[in-house]
Write an enzyme that holds these catalytic residues in place. Structure first.
Site, PDB file in Angstrom:
ATOM      1  N   LYS A 111       0.857  -1.185   0.000  1.00  0.00           N
ATOM      2  CA  LYS A 111       0.000   0.000   0.000  1.00  0.00           C
ATOM      3  C   LYS A 111       0.889   1.228   0.000  1.00  0.00           C
ATOM      4  CE  LYS A 111      -4.499   0.726   0.113  1.00  0.00           C
ATOM      5  NZ  LYS A 111      -5.547  -0.164  -0.412  1.00  0.00           N
TER       6      LYS A 111
HETATM    7  P1  NAD Z   1     -13.402   7.116  -2.993  1.00  0.00           P
HETATM    8  O1  NAD Z   1     -12.422   8.195  -2.778  1.00  0.00           O
HETATM    9  O2  NAD Z   1     -13.920   6.860  -4.338  1.00  0.00           O
HETATM   10  O3  NAD Z   1     -14.664   7.313  -2.038  1.00  0.00           O
HETATM   11  C1  NAD Z   1     -14.585   7.506  -0.668  1.00  0.00           C
HETATM   12  C2  NAD Z   1     -15.939   8.053  -0.248  1.00  0.00           C
HETATM   13  O4  NAD Z   1     -16.019   8.069   1.180  1.00  0.00           O
HETATM   14  C3  NAD Z   1     -16.193   9.492  -0.723  1.00  0.00           C
HETATM   15  O5  NAD Z   1     -17.519   9.581  -1.239  1.00  0.00           O
HETATM   16  C4  NAD Z   1     -16.069  10.305   0.563  1.00  0.00           C
HETATM   17  O6  NAD Z   1     -16.846  11.483   0.509  1.00  0.00           O
HETATM   18  C5  NAD Z   1     -16.586   9.314   1.563  1.00  0.00           C
HETATM   19  N1  NAD Z   1     -16.190   9.609   2.935  1.00  0.00           N
HETATM   20  C6  NAD Z   1     -14.979   9.993   3.411  1.00  0.00           C
HETATM   21  N2  NAD Z   1     -15.059  10.179   4.740  1.00  0.00           N
HETATM   22  C7  NAD Z   1     -16.337   9.901   5.093  1.00  0.00           C
HETATM   23  C8  NAD Z   1     -17.037   9.894   6.317  1.00  0.00           C
HETATM   24  N3  NAD Z   1     -16.432  10.214   7.460  1.00  0.00           N
HETATM   25  N4  NAD Z   1     -18.357   9.552   6.319  1.00  0.00           N
HETATM   26  C9  NAD Z   1     -18.981   9.212   5.174  1.00  0.00           C
HETATM   27  N5  NAD Z   1     -18.361   9.191   3.992  1.00  0.00           N
HETATM   28  C10 NAD Z   1     -17.056   9.521   3.957  1.00  0.00           C
HETATM   29  O7  NAD Z   1     -12.712   5.807  -2.349  1.00  0.00           O
HETATM   30  P2  NAD Z   1     -13.022   4.285  -2.643  1.00  0.00           P
HETATM   31  O8  NAD Z   1     -12.041   3.818  -3.643  1.00  0.00           O
HETATM   32  O9  NAD Z   1     -14.477   4.086  -2.848  1.00  0.00           O
HETATM   33  O10 NAD Z   1     -12.583   3.645  -1.245  1.00  0.00           O
HETATM   34  C11 NAD Z   1     -13.485   3.540  -0.147  1.00  0.00           C
HETATM   35  C12 NAD Z   1     -13.027   2.389   0.737  1.00  0.00           C
HETATM   36  O11 NAD Z   1     -12.984   1.204  -0.060  1.00  0.00           O
HETATM   37  C13 NAD Z   1     -11.607   2.557   1.312  1.00  0.00           C
HETATM   38  O12 NAD Z   1     -11.561   1.943   2.576  1.00  0.00           O
HETATM   39  C14 NAD Z   1     -10.763   1.780   0.336  1.00  0.00           C
HETATM   40  O13 NAD Z   1      -9.536   1.342   0.912  1.00  0.00           O
HETATM   41  C15 NAD Z   1     -11.701   0.620   0.049  1.00  0.00           C
HETATM   42  N6  NAD Z   1     -11.380  -0.106  -1.181  1.00  0.00           N
HETATM   43  C16 NAD Z   1     -11.384   0.523  -2.398  1.00  0.00           C
HETATM   44  C17 NAD Z   1     -11.043  -0.213  -3.536  1.00  0.00           C
HETATM   45  C18 NAD Z   1     -11.072   0.397  -4.904  1.00  0.00           C
HETATM   46  O14 NAD Z   1     -10.802  -0.332  -5.866  1.00  0.00           O
HETATM   47  N7  NAD Z   1     -11.393   1.647  -5.074  1.00  0.00           N
HETATM   48  C19 NAD Z   1     -10.700  -1.559  -3.418  1.00  0.00           C
HETATM   49  C20 NAD Z   1     -10.730  -2.169  -2.172  1.00  0.00           C
HETATM   50  C21 NAD Z   1     -11.072  -1.428  -1.044  1.00  0.00           C
END
Ligand code: NAD
Length: 421
Positions: A111
């Site tokens: 990461k």
């Molecule tokens: P992203 O940046 O697309 O979205 C994150 C979202 O969370 C945004 O809409 C933001 O406004 C919201 N957010 C942030 N703080 C918040 C809070 N306190 N309350 C409510 N909403 C809040 O990110 P993503 O890629 O969707 O990632 C989200 C989670 O999924 C993370 O934990 C990431 O590690 C995990 N994840 C993502 C992927 C991927 O391929 N994108 C893969 C595996 C895991």
């Protein structure tokens, strides 16, 4: 449900270590094997100086952690967020190792992250920061070594800048150095929606296991970003009723169900979910305690903790985010009979299609989207079945069962390889 967020410091790396110990104990892993696989292999801390629009230079801290390369190249996303710390990156890298093993793809875990607030930065500042960060971590990355991907507040554009910076240094195009790229640069069909789609497949499997119908099931989603919004949309398409969603700017509810495709367009235009017509605002903490069938935490770590876990009323908690439930909250949810789909299983669709992208890049041969969805569904449903079997056979929580599967596969690989010298 209290409406204020409790300010208790929780360290995600401590949680990752605790989860490992539970799995290693249940597997009765020898002490020597634990010592070989528990800790990160490489940690790089870098300074990232960036010329800001003001003309001044500003320093940012950046990290890349490779937790394991036992089963293949290290793999893991890059996060841009003000709360990024080395311990957070170490935790996320550790979870990546077990996650890749749970879905049985030949990668280890890594990461990266930069402590910054991308919402307050211009596109030019983000590009300069990304290119400088890439140069700083260059000795660690490469298609056969360590392959970054998007995470919170990074996207396909970020990956394009990384791929370009890396390729320019080597003198020729190397698309396989990152995944989650734009299609025109060797990205894969289906990668953008892969995490949400994988979340959806595991929820389908959980419903089938519990004898629940998805049609008419009520859903609350915390975090309407890439993972959360796409999972919500697929659940909506399957006939579920998404009654509440939130993002960092607010939280909205409609007990009759939100129209998710229209909400996605609204968020695209306005940059937020707050103010969506046909919804009422609620406090962010209220969402976690709503009476619903499925709760999807899809934002950041430590969302459900020992102070609010007792208020969760969902039948299923599907961890689209990494580490959203602390170990103390795990015990509370378990005692309430909540069915947990743990992160290293639930959100593994992203890294699975990243693996498909890497394979396509290496072969210079591209697959149709239906082919990708079918392969992804097979991988996710097989992994769900494998974890569920351990959970049922051993009568252990799903979290421990998933970690046993991941840790067990890495332990087996390290024992077969042995130590050099
Ligand atoms: P992203 O940046 O697309 O979205 C994150 C979202 O969370 C945004 O809409 C933001 O406004 C919201 N957010 C942030 N703080 C918040 C809070 N306190 N309350 C409510 N909403 C809040 O990110 P993503 O890629 O969707 O990632 C989200 C989670 O999924 C993370 O934990 C990431 O590690 C995990 N994840 C993502 C992927 C991927 O391929 N994108 C893969 C595996 C895991």
């Amino acid at each position: 449900m209290p409406t204020a967020t409790a300010v208790v410091e929780r360290n995600a790396y401590d949680a990752a270590m605790e989860n490992f110990d539970h799995a290693a104990d249940a597997l009765e892993l020898a002490r020597d094997v634990r010592e070989m696989i528990k800790y990160p292999e490489r940690i790089l801390t870098v300074g990232v100086p960036v010329r800001m629009e003001s003309g001044r230079i500003r320093h940012f801290d950046g990290y890349r952690v490779q937790h394991s390369t036992v089963r293949g190249p290290a793999k893991g996303g890059i996060r841009y967020h003000p709360n990024v710390t080395l311990d957070e990156v170490k935790a996320l890298a550790t979870w990546m190792t077990w996650k890749c093993a749970v879905v049985n793809i030949p990668f280890g875990g890594a990461k990266g992250g930069v402590t910054c607030n991308p919402k307050e930065m211009s596109s030019g500042e983000l590009e300069r920061m990304t290119r400088r960060y890439t140069s700083a971590i260059l000795p660690l990355i490469g298609p056969e070594i360590d392959i970054p991907a998007p995470d919170v507040y990074t996207n396909s554009q970020t990956m394009a800048w990384i791929m370009d910076t890396y390729s320019v240094t080597k003198g020729y195009s190397i698309p396989g150095v990152v995944t989650g790229k734009p299609i025109s640069l060797g990205g894969s069909l289906g990668r953008n929606e892969a995490t949400g789609r994988g979340v959806f497949y595991t929820i389908q499997s959980a419903c089938q296991h519990l004898g629940m119908s998805l049609t008419g099931a009520t859903v609350a989603v915390q975090g309407f970003g890439n993972a959360g919004s796409i999972a919500a949309n697929l659940l909506f398409d399957a006939g579920a009723k998404v009654i509440a969603v939130s993002d960092s700017t607010g939280c909205i509810r409609n007990p009759k169900g939100l129209d998710i495709p229209i909400l996605m367009r609204y968020k695209e235009t306005t940059g937020k979910v707050a103010g969506f017509p046909d919804s009422e605002p609620i406090y962010a903490q209220e969402l976690l305690g709503l009476e619903c069938d499925i709760l999807v935490p899809a934002a950041l770590e430590n969302t459900i903790h020992e102070e609010n876990a007792q208020y969760v009323r969902a039948r299923i908690v599907a961890e689209a985010a990494n580490g959203p439930v602390t170990p103390d909250a795990d015990r509370i949810l378990d005692s309430k009979g909540v069915f947990l789909i743990p992160d290293i299983l639930c959100n593994a669709g992203g890294v699975t299609v990243s693996y498909f992208e890497w394979v396509q890049d290496e072969q210079h041969l591209f697959w149709e989207s239906q082919d990708i969805y079918d392969r992804l569904e097979r991988v996710m449903k097989t992994a769900f079945r494998d974890v569920l079997k351990i959970q049922t056979d051993r009568q252990l929580p799903m979290r421990i069962a998933a970690n046993m599967l991941g840790v067990g596969r890495v332990a087996e690989a390290v024992q077969i390889r042995g130590l050099y010298p």
